[in-house]
Each structure stands twice: as C-alpha cells, then as structure tokens.
Design an enzyme around this catalytic site. Sequence first.
Site, PDB file in Angstrom:
ATOM      1  N   SER A 273      -5.290  -2.875  -0.984  1.00  0.00           N
ATOM      2  CA  SER A 273      -4.269  -1.954  -0.495  1.00  0.00           C
ATOM      3  C   SER A 273      -2.938  -2.249  -1.176  1.00  0.00           C
ATOM      4  O   SER A 273      -2.697  -3.360  -1.663  1.00  0.00           O
ATOM      5  CB  SER A 273      -4.118  -2.084   1.019  1.00  0.00           C
ATOM      6  N   THR A 274      -2.069  -1.237  -1.205  1.00  0.00           N
ATOM      7  CA  THR A 274      -0.729  -1.432  -1.751  1.00  0.00           C
ATOM      8  C   THR A 274      -0.007  -2.545  -1.010  1.00  0.00           C
ATOM      9  O   THR A 274       0.712  -3.353  -1.612  1.00  0.00           O
ATOM     10  CB  THR A 274       0.075  -0.127  -1.642  1.00  0.00           C
ATOM     11  N   GLY A 275      -0.208  -2.607   0.304  1.00  0.00           N
ATOM     12  CA  GLY A 275       0.461  -3.625   1.102  1.00  0.00           C
ATOM     13  C   GLY A 275       0.106  -5.032   0.675  1.00  0.00           C
ATOM     14  O   GLY A 275       0.983  -5.902   0.578  1.00  0.00           O
ATOM     15  N   TRP A 295      -1.218  -4.096  10.600  1.00  0.00           N
ATOM     16  CA  TRP A 295      -2.133  -4.131  11.757  1.00  0.00           C
ATOM     17  C   TRP A 295      -3.031  -2.906  11.648  1.00  0.00           C
ATOM     18  O   TRP A 295      -2.706  -1.836  12.148  1.00  0.00           O
ATOM     19  CB  TRP A 295      -1.332  -4.128  13.053  1.00  0.00           C
ATOM     20  N   HIS A 309      -0.436   5.230  11.398  1.00  0.00           N
ATOM     21  CA  HIS A 309       0.884   4.953  10.826  1.00  0.00           C
ATOM     22  C   HIS A 309       1.947   5.113  11.905  1.00  0.00           C
ATOM     23  O   HIS A 309       1.700   5.767  12.923  1.00  0.00           O
ATOM     24  CB  HIS A 309       1.204   5.913   9.672  1.00  0.00           C
ATOM     25  N   HIS A 321     -10.583   0.738   0.838  1.00  0.00           N
ATOM     26  CA  HIS A 321      -9.931  -0.548   1.067  1.00  0.00           C
ATOM     27  C   HIS A 321     -10.733  -1.335   2.103  1.00  0.00           C
ATOM     28  O   HIS A 321     -11.549  -0.783   2.832  1.00  0.00           O
ATOM     29  CB  HIS A 321      -8.501  -0.358   1.570  1.00  0.00           C
TER      30      HIS A 321
END
Length: 355
Positions: A273-275, A295, A309, A321
């Site tokens: 993931s981008t995160g 989370w 979100h 992901h």
Amino acid sequence: MSPCGRALHTSRGAMAMLARKFPRTRLPVGASALCVVVLCWLYIFPVYRLPNEKEIVQGVLAQRTAWRTNQTSASLFRRQMEDCCDPAHLFAMTKMNSPMGKSLWYDGELLYSFTIDNSTYSLFPQATPFQLPLKKCAVVGNGGILKMSGCGRQIDEANFVMRCNLPPLSSEYTRDVGSKTQLVTANPSIIRQRFENLLWSRKKFVDNMKIYNHSYIYMPAFSMKTGTEPSLRVYYTLKDVGANQTVLFANPNFLRNIGKFWKSRGIHAKRLSTGLFLVSAALGLCEEVSIYGFWPFSVNMQGDPISHHYYDNVLPFSGYHAMPEEFLQLWYLHKIGALRMQLDPCEEPSPQPTS
C-alpha cells in the site's frame, strides 16, 4: 570378493532391476511449466492462515500497554532501511541518482524500461530536497478510525507531515486529521479517475491542490508505464500555473527494494500500500515517527462499525494489497518502540469556561 563388494554388487543389481521394472518417464512440457507456476505462486502467495479481523482486534486490545519510545529499536530499523533501500538518496529521482542516459526498469512491470533523456532529466531536483534527518514526522493514513478522533492538533505539531493519495482536508475534517502537509502522494490512477488525466480541464485539479500549500507531490511516475504520462502532466500543469507545490517522482529502485524488504518479512501481496511505502520512507528519514489512520478494519477498538476512510466508505479492490499483514508488521514496530501508532482518540484540551 569381500562382503562389502558382494553387498555393493547386489545393491547395483537390485537398482538395475527396479529401473527396468519402473522406467523413468519425463514430465510433459506443459506439466513441467505448471509445476514451475505453482511453485512461484506458493512463493508469492504462500498458504497460511492469517488471523481474522476479530482475532486481530482482540489481540491488539490484549497487548496494549503504555507506549514508550525505544531509540535502540528505532536506530536499528533505520539502519535496516538504509542498508536495503537508502531512502536518503533514493527516495526520489534526482539528477545525482538518475543521470542522463541511465536505463531503469518500471518497478511494477516486468517487461518495460525507460531511458532518462534530457526532457525527463530536467524535471529532477539535484538531490533529495530535505534537510536530513527529519526530526518529528507524522504519517497520516486515511482510515475511518480517524473520524471523530480529534487528532488534528497532534498531527499538526509534527515537523514533517506526510499524507496519502490526495485526501480531503477541508474544514469539516481538520479537527480529526489536521491541515498541515509537507508531502502528499498522488497515484496516477487518482489523476485518471478524479481529473480525467488532465486532458480536458486543469482548473479543478489546480484548485484541489491549493489545500496542500507548499508541499511536495510525490508520484510513482515510473512504476507502471500507464502512469508516466499522467504524472508528467501533473508536473507541467503545476509548473504552468506557478503553483506552490513541487512534484517529486518516486525512484522505482527505491520502491522495488522496499517491496523486497517487506516480502522477506512476510508481507505477500501484489503490491504494498502507499501507506506502507510512506511509513518505510519515514522510518529511514525521520528521528521520530508517529502514524495515524492505519487501521484497515471495519470496527474500531470498541467494536463499533467505522467507515473504510475518514471521508467515505469506498472499499479497495480485494486481493491487491495485504492490509491486515501490513498492520501486523506496523503493530509490531509500535510494540518494540520503533514508531508510535495512534489508535485511540487524541486528547483535546477542555474548552475554557465562559465568564
């Protein structure tokens, strides 16, 4: 003949008899290829049981203790990031790490490469444009756990705030997610979906970018071939209007190495993931890292339903992901004190009594 010689002779004779009785057969080419595919699949997506959502939430609740930073753990992980991925030099494409004429492979595709020519070379900064190490960083995900969290003030206290995928920061959200941004990612897919690839009108995009003030727009222009043109359009659009934002292009070698690093630690997905990319970079660039909104579950710590979100409930494509796996890795880093994961609502000062 010695006993050993007779035994060896007898053994060879038995083996020859078995070979005549059960002759070796070669697998068909198709079967051999299928075996290779199956082995590769098991390597990429191994068969194992991941705890379900309820078990993970219960585990987090059972393991919660007062968090304390551990400089030894943080320094060790920063050193691992430096050894594998060198974020200080490879986080973004620069004139130093991507000279003219250099060929690079797209990190998200196996068959395509590109050569840096004069037109692309001129878009890169001389070096990574940060004063390193960054002191206190906040990486803000977009999880629904941020809604009603009151964490905006705490987030804005960080020296360097990183955000994911051009999230909304209008006044209705600032109490929970803050307003400060130093770097925000923008996937080319967002440019296609929200802004029609900037082919028809650029005003909506330019207006949307104003909320990010003097920030860096971090784009994986060279991860997939289809993402290169939209990313370049973002660069030229912001340059043409004299916007306050600066585009940085992710170095595909950095993204590839980050993917290998986490794969070796048990995260098996088509793509991180981008995160997690951002948290990984922060752990290599920052002295202190706090993360918010990471989370990926449908209930909060109290078991109440939450949106995916903080601004909508649009679910991602399944199977792309491995969000629960990523969470467990980040939770482990929280437990050992390498980073701080904010899961509870943040404390806000009580309102002053009116006279």
